[in-house]
Design an enzyme around this catalytic site. Structure first.
Site, short mmCIF file in Angstrom:
data_model
loop_
_atom_site.label_atom_id
_atom_site.label_comp_id
_atom_site.label_asym_id
_atom_site.label_seq_id
_atom_site.Cartn_x
_atom_site.Cartn_y
_atom_site.Cartn_z
N ASP A 150 -42.49 -16.79 -77.86
CA ASP A 150 -42.86 -17.53 -79.15
C ASP A 150 -43.61 -18.75 -78.68
O ASP A 150 -44.30 -19.37 -79.28
CB ASP A 150 -41.52 -17.87 -79.92
CG ASP A 150 -40.76 -16.66 -80.21
OD1 ASP A 150 -41.28 -15.62 -80.71
OD2 ASP A 150 -39.76 -16.13 -79.48
N HIS A 204 -34.68 -15.91 -81.71
CA HIS A 204 -35.98 -15.44 -81.52
C HIS A 204 -35.96 -14.48 -82.80
O HIS A 204 -35.63 -13.29 -82.62
CB HIS A 204 -35.98 -14.71 -80.19
CG HIS A 204 -37.15 -13.56 -80.08
ND1 HIS A 204 -38.35 -13.90 -80.03
CD2 HIS A 204 -37.30 -12.21 -80.02
CE1 HIS A 204 -39.11 -12.70 -80.31
NE2 HIS A 204 -38.15 -11.80 -80.30
P1 NAX Z 1 -39.63 0.66 -75.88
O1 NAX Z 1 -38.87 1.29 -76.90
O2 NAX Z 1 -40.95 1.06 -75.25
O3 NAX Z 1 -38.55 0.70 -74.55
C1 NAX Z 1 -37.28 0.30 -74.44
C2 NAX Z 1 -36.59 1.39 -73.27
O4 NAX Z 1 -35.26 1.08 -73.11
C3 NAX Z 1 -36.83 2.82 -73.52
O5 NAX Z 1 -37.35 3.24 -72.41
C4 NAX Z 1 -35.29 3.22 -73.63
O6 NAX Z 1 -35.06 4.47 -73.08
C5 NAX Z 1 -34.49 2.09 -72.67
N1 NAX Z 1 -32.98 2.09 -73.15
C6 NAX Z 1 -32.70 2.15 -74.47
N2 NAX Z 1 -31.23 1.74 -74.32
C7 NAX Z 1 -30.93 1.51 -73.02
C8 NAX Z 1 -29.86 1.27 -72.31
N3 NAX Z 1 -28.56 1.27 -72.89
N4 NAX Z 1 -29.94 1.06 -71.02
C9 NAX Z 1 -31.03 1.11 -70.24
N5 NAX Z 1 -32.43 1.38 -71.02
C10 NAX Z 1 -32.23 1.74 -72.21
O7 NAX Z 1 -39.28 -0.92 -76.22
P2 NAX Z 1 -40.29 -2.16 -75.75
O8 NAX Z 1 -41.30 -2.34 -76.42
O9 NAX Z 1 -40.55 -1.94 -74.31
O10 NAX Z 1 -39.23 -3.43 -76.38
C11 NAX Z 1 -38.07 -3.35 -75.70
C12 NAX Z 1 -37.17 -4.62 -76.42
O11 NAX Z 1 -37.85 -5.75 -76.20
C13 NAX Z 1 -37.00 -4.25 -77.82
O12 NAX Z 1 -35.69 -4.50 -78.04
C14 NAX Z 1 -38.04 -5.34 -78.57
O13 NAX Z 1 -37.51 -5.61 -79.77
C15 NAX Z 1 -37.89 -6.56 -77.60
N6 NAX Z 1 -38.97 -7.65 -77.58
C16 NAX Z 1 -38.51 -8.80 -77.60
C17 NAX Z 1 -39.42 -9.85 -77.47
C18 NAX Z 1 -39.07 -11.17 -77.25
O14 NAX Z 1 -39.83 -12.08 -77.25
N7 NAX Z 1 -37.52 -11.59 -76.82
C19 NAX Z 1 -40.90 -9.68 -77.63
C20 NAX Z 1 -41.38 -8.19 -77.46
C21 NAX Z 1 -40.48 -7.17 -77.98
O15 NAX Z 1 -40.40 -6.88 -79.38
#
Ligand code: NAX
Length: 328
Positions: free
Chosen positions: A159, A187
């Site tokens: 952000d 956030h």
């Molecule tokens: P993806 O869905 O591409 O990848 C998430 C991965 O996490 C998957 O491979 C899944 O198998 C794995 N996973 C789920 N539960 C798990 C657990 N208990 N232990 C280990 N691995 C687990 O998501 P992606 O685009 O990589 O985003 C990940 C997270 O970042 C989301 O929650 C998203 O909302 C968040 N974000 C946060 C941002 C920030 O600024 N704070 C910005 C970007 C993003 O939106």
């Protein structure tokens, strides 16, 4: 030779993971003299894809990459971790209520916090990226009573960088001309990107860009809703920019921020700026000696006060909801 630093990355097979791991292994997370050992934590369905990413990491022959291990068990995944990037989270699916979302993430971040408490290294530093990031960090911290609460942070650096870029474009200056911008609060869409202390080439940003209508109707909503705009355009959520922000957050935490100015991070509140102590909220921060400090003593005018209070109210609601659900 230097002992490698253990870096645990959850959600390693996801799209942020894919953008993040190669940069960590190349030395951008901790610097060009620090070898790293990667510990990839996934759910069982993600392990095969994580193995594929590990093969590609091997194929880069990064000089600083001392090893890669893959886990589907949090206790094993966080054992010995010096840095933990908690990226994997449960996304909101269609029709999901907020309570269900918090519950599902409590089921992830509670056990991960406990695993960090049980086996991470004494110098563990945690950055939560997975949403709802601030409250997920609060849940993890509450399950790690032996780890100082200051070691749990959530990411608002993306952000912050979005705000830098928007303001630089408006003012017609390079991003490097801007200092002292702040992201306050959660956030989420209630976050408050604050330019009232910002300087553009040493001049008050509010003088350089004297445009309150732009601030309220363009800048603030553009920064706050940038994630949705990326999804709309790209057909997928921010990944490389999120990974970039995570790299910068940890690099600055470990290596310190430059003498001038500050950055933004969600850190545990000490009660500063009317944010209840214990909440994990975004503040203007500097880093020295490997720890974040909240920038003290800034004057907050009534416009900013209202915006900060609104975002903090949302954090309080989230905290109360996870408390009621027994997640903290
Ligand atoms: P993806 O869905 O591409 O990848 C998430 C991965 O996490 C998957 O491979 C899944 O198998 C794995 N996973 C789920 N539960 C798990 C657990 N208990 N232990 C280990 N691995 C687990 O998501 P992606 O685009 O990589 O985003 C990940 C997270 O970042 C989301 O929650 C998203 O909302 C968040 N974000 C946060 C941002 C920030 O600024 N704070 C910005 C970007 C993003 O939106």
């Amino acid at each position: 030779s230097i002992t490698p630093v253990n870096v645990t990355v959850t959600g390693a097979a996801g799209q942020i993971g894919y953008a993040l791991l190669f940069r960590i292994a190349s030395g951008q997370l901790l610097g060009p003299n620090t070898p790293v050992r990667l510990r990839l934590l996934e759910i069982p369905q993600g392990v095969r894809a994580a193995e594929g990413t590990a093969m590609e990491l091997d194929d880069c022959a990064f000089p600083l990459l001392a090893g890669i291990d893959i886990f589907d068990d949090p206790t094993a995944g966080f054992a010995g971790a010096n840095v933990a990037l908690l990226v994997g989270a449960r996304p909101r699916s269609a029709g999901m209520e907020r309570g269900d979302l918090l519950q599902a993430n409590g089921g992830i971040f509670g056990p991960q916090g406990a695993a960090i408490n049980a086996g991470a290294a004494d110098d563990i530093r945690v950055l939560v990226v997975g949403n709802p990031a601030n409250t997920n960090a609060l849940i993890a911290a509450s399950h790690a009573p032996d780890v100082p609460a200051e070691r749990f942070t959530a990411m608002t650096r993306l952000d912050h960088n979005r705000a830098l870029s928007q303001l630089a474009t408006k003012a017609g200056v390079p991003v490097t001309a801007i200092e002292k911008l702040t992201i306050w609060g959660n956030h989420s869409a209630t976050q408050y990107p604050d330019i009232f202390h910002a300087e553009i080439s040493g001049r008050p940003a509010t003088e350089v860009v004297a445009d309150q209508a732009w601030l309220e109707n363009d800048f603030i909503p553009t920064v706050a809703k940038r994630g949705a705009a990326i999804i709309e355009a790209r057909g997928a959520s921010s990944a490389a920019s999120a990974a970039n922000a995570a790299i910068s957050h940890v690099f600055d935490w470990v290596n310190g921020t430059p003498a001038a100015g500050w950055t933004s991070a969600a850190v545990v509140s000490d009660g500063s700026y009317g944010v209840p102590a214990g909440l994990i909220s975004s503040f203007p921060v500097t880093s020295t000696g490997g720890a974040w400090q909240i920038v003290p003593g800034l004057e907050i005018d009534s416009f900013s006060r209202g915006r900060i209070d609104a975002s903090v109210a949302e954090l309080i609601e989230e905290r109360d909801a996870v408390t009621a659900l027994g997640l903290i």
